[in-house]
Scaffold this motif. Sequence first.
Motif, short mmCIF file in Angstrom:
data_model
loop_
_atom_site.label_atom_id
_atom_site.label_comp_id
_atom_site.label_asym_id
_atom_site.label_seq_id
_atom_site.Cartn_x
_atom_site.Cartn_y
_atom_site.Cartn_z
N GLN A 42 0.85 -1.20 0.00
CA GLN A 42 0.00 0.00 0.00
C GLN A 42 0.88 1.25 0.00
OE1 GLN A 42 -2.48 1.49 3.53
NE2 GLN A 42 -4.02 0.41 2.31
N LEU A 43 0.76 2.05 -1.03
CA LEU A 43 1.51 3.30 -1.18
C LEU A 43 0.60 4.45 -0.77
CD1 LEU A 43 4.14 4.66 -2.19
CD2 LEU A 43 3.09 4.75 -4.46
N VAL A 44 0.89 5.08 0.37
CA VAL A 44 0.00 6.07 0.96
C VAL A 44 0.48 7.48 0.62
CG1 VAL A 44 -1.02 6.92 3.11
CG2 VAL A 44 -0.51 4.48 2.83
N ALA A 45 -0.45 8.33 0.18
CA ALA A 45 -0.13 9.71 -0.16
C ALA A 45 -0.11 10.57 1.10
CB ALA A 45 -1.16 10.26 -1.14
N ASP A 46 0.63 11.68 1.05
CA ASP A 46 0.57 12.68 2.10
C ASP A 46 -0.70 13.49 1.92
OD1 ASP A 46 3.07 11.80 2.90
OD2 ASP A 46 4.13 13.31 1.71
N VAL A 47 -1.43 13.74 3.00
CA VAL A 47 -2.67 14.51 2.89
C VAL A 47 -2.36 16.00 2.84
CG1 VAL A 47 -4.07 12.75 4.01
CG2 VAL A 47 -2.98 14.53 5.39
N ARG A 48 -3.30 16.75 2.27
CA ARG A 48 -3.22 18.21 2.18
C ARG A 48 -1.89 18.66 1.57
NH1 ARG A 48 -7.42 20.32 5.11
NH2 ARG A 48 -6.49 22.39 5.09
N THR A 49 -1.52 18.03 0.45
CA THR A 49 -0.22 18.29 -0.18
C THR A 49 -0.42 18.43 -1.68
OG1 THR A 49 0.84 16.93 1.51
CG2 THR A 49 2.16 17.48 -0.43
N TRP A 50 0.33 19.36 -2.26
CA TRP A 50 0.34 19.54 -3.72
C TRP A 50 0.95 18.30 -4.36
CZ3 TRP A 50 -2.27 22.45 -6.82
CH2 TRP A 50 -1.83 22.69 -8.13
N TRP A 51 1.05 18.29 -5.68
CA TRP A 51 1.58 17.11 -6.38
C TRP A 51 2.89 16.67 -5.74
CZ3 TRP A 51 -1.18 14.14 -9.31
CH2 TRP A 51 -2.24 14.67 -10.05
N HIS A 52 2.97 15.41 -5.34
CA HIS A 52 4.17 14.87 -4.71
C HIS A 52 4.33 13.40 -5.10
CE1 HIS A 52 0.84 14.00 -1.99
NE2 HIS A 52 1.54 13.00 -1.48
N ARG A 53 5.58 12.95 -5.10
CA ARG A 53 5.90 11.60 -5.54
C ARG A 53 6.12 10.69 -4.34
NH1 ARG A 53 10.41 8.41 -6.66
NH2 ARG A 53 10.29 7.13 -8.57
N LYS A 54 5.59 9.46 -4.44
CA LYS A 54 5.80 8.45 -3.41
C LYS A 54 6.24 7.16 -4.09
CE LYS A 54 4.43 9.12 0.43
NZ LYS A 54 5.07 9.67 1.65
N SER A 55 6.98 6.33 -3.31
CA SER A 55 7.53 5.10 -3.89
C SER A 55 7.57 4.02 -2.82
CB SER A 55 8.93 5.37 -4.45
OG SER A 55 9.51 4.18 -4.93
N LEU A 56 7.38 2.76 -3.24
CA LEU A 56 7.34 1.65 -2.30
C LEU A 56 7.80 0.37 -2.99
CD1 LEU A 56 6.28 0.44 0.47
CD2 LEU A 56 4.13 0.02 -0.73
N ALA A 57 8.66 -0.42 -2.30
CA ALA A 57 9.07 -1.73 -2.80
C ALA A 57 8.09 -2.78 -2.27
CB ALA A 57 10.49 -2.06 -2.36
N VAL A 58 7.57 -3.62 -3.16
CA VAL A 58 6.57 -4.63 -2.80
C VAL A 58 7.13 -6.01 -3.14
CG1 VAL A 58 4.23 -5.46 -3.19
CG2 VAL A 58 4.71 -3.00 -3.25
N LEU A 59 7.11 -6.91 -2.15
CA LEU A 59 7.56 -8.29 -2.38
C LEU A 59 6.36 -9.14 -2.80
CD1 LEU A 59 9.71 -10.52 -2.23
CD2 LEU A 59 9.11 -10.81 0.19
N ILE A 60 6.47 -9.82 -3.94
CA ILE A 60 5.41 -10.69 -4.43
C ILE A 60 5.56 -12.05 -3.76
CG2 ILE A 60 4.32 -11.70 -6.45
CD1 ILE A 60 4.18 -8.63 -6.32
N PRO A 61 4.56 -12.50 -3.02
CA PRO A 61 4.67 -13.79 -2.32
C PRO A 61 4.73 -14.96 -3.29
CG PRO A 61 2.88 -12.44 -1.42
CD PRO A 61 3.30 -11.82 -2.72
N SER A 62 5.18 -16.08 -2.77
CA SER A 62 5.20 -17.31 -3.55
C SER A 62 3.78 -17.69 -3.93
CB SER A 62 5.85 -18.42 -2.73
OG SER A 62 5.79 -19.66 -3.42
#
Length: 475
Positions: free
Chosen positions: A251-271
């Motif tokens: 789950q990649l969560v945005a910052d609230v009450r913020t202008w355009w901003h970039r977020k990034s997250l590494a996700v492990l795909i289960p077996s």
Amino acid sequence: MAFTQKLPEWNAPGVEPSESQKQTGFQPGMKPPAQWFNWHLNWSYLALKELQEKAVEKSYVDAELGTIQSDIQQLQEDVQNADIPDASLTVKGKVRLSNKTDGTSQTDAATEKAVNDARLAAATDATTKANAAETNAKNYANTNFRKPSELLRANLVKNSSATLGMQYWTSNGVRAWTPYMNQTVEGFFGVDTRTPITSSEYATLSSESIGVSPGSYYRLQAMFHTIDSDTDSAIYIEVVNAASPNNVLGQLVADVRTWWHRKSLAVLIPSGVTAVFVRLVAHKIPASMTVGFARIALIEGSEDLPYSQERDIRALYEQNELVKQSGVDAKNGIVGAINAKGGSASTSDPWATLSTKIGQIQTPKYATGTLRTTNVNSYPFIALNGNSVYGGEFVVTGLTFKPKVIIIYREPITSADGDNLVTSYTDKASFGGFTFVYTYRTNYRIDGTYAYVTANGFRFPNYSGGVDMTWHAWG
């Protein structure tokens, strides 16, 4: 004490001997000139006189030295006994020298050695820090940035920034989603907030299924616009197991009450997981507020690579292929329809040619109506054998086509009255060079005078005057 010996005064200057004479001296039997002796006596007198005038007697010197030594001793005693304060930042005074480079004294004075040691230590420390900073910068760049040659992995999300409208995305129906364009992120997905999204509502937009490798990391990234949200709003993107929509893998969560901003997250795909989809979620959003999702990417690997649009390009290719195929299907359908109507068309024909052939298709025309017949025995119709037979007329006008087939009858048709039977005509039937109209009694020539078929109607004989007859005509 003054000198006691009287100077041997001799004032005649005489003549100085030559240099060679001075070297050889007087020789036996030689008679030196008197002027040489005058020069020698005068020179000796002057030298002794200068010595007495400029020399100092030893006793005088000793006495003066004694006085000086006494003064120096007194000065030393005065210095030793003097009350000189220690120097400080505000008071002049005596200081102690120190070689320390790490001391904190404000009264000791640094020596040349201490200054040099401090300089060398500072230079060494600066070099160490500069090397560490360079190493850290290189490590950061290597971790967070890639050379163009290393950007080998594609973004797996199709239509990742709404530039293709809503294609490849599906809403859960809680709210409508709309593609928008702006100058900051170009395209983005926006959720309808004309009414607020309440605490019990989750408006979602899901991508199509994306194939993944079990046990591998994938980097999810996106840009969010949440400036109009509340502090308790929830705006995020999920990576979901395609086989189990309730199984959220990241789950990649945005910052609230913020202008355009970039977020990034590494996700492990289960077996065992071989396909996922990306789900945009908006929850607890005030009315009439803009919430945007843009530049969404899912890239294999844990590195945070720049946003790219490989699957957008793939989607454009697919759409182009669909358009091309729909054109092919449409052409095949048109060619088949033309041929089914008796025309001759091929898929190799240009569209302009097919358009012309469509215009050449004879579309069947039809009209029907009811008409009261005139009295019988009024007009001399000509039978197929050439004889004239008088009868009533049946006239129809105002058609928009020339009939090819005509049927006339009175309802209900019974065998009790032959005149009620069918009168028929077709332009395909002829006899003796004439087309003809068939009636129960006689077949009549379409001679163009009494019996005829024109571009807007027809006139046939009949034997039942003053009755309502039903007619059908086909072009």
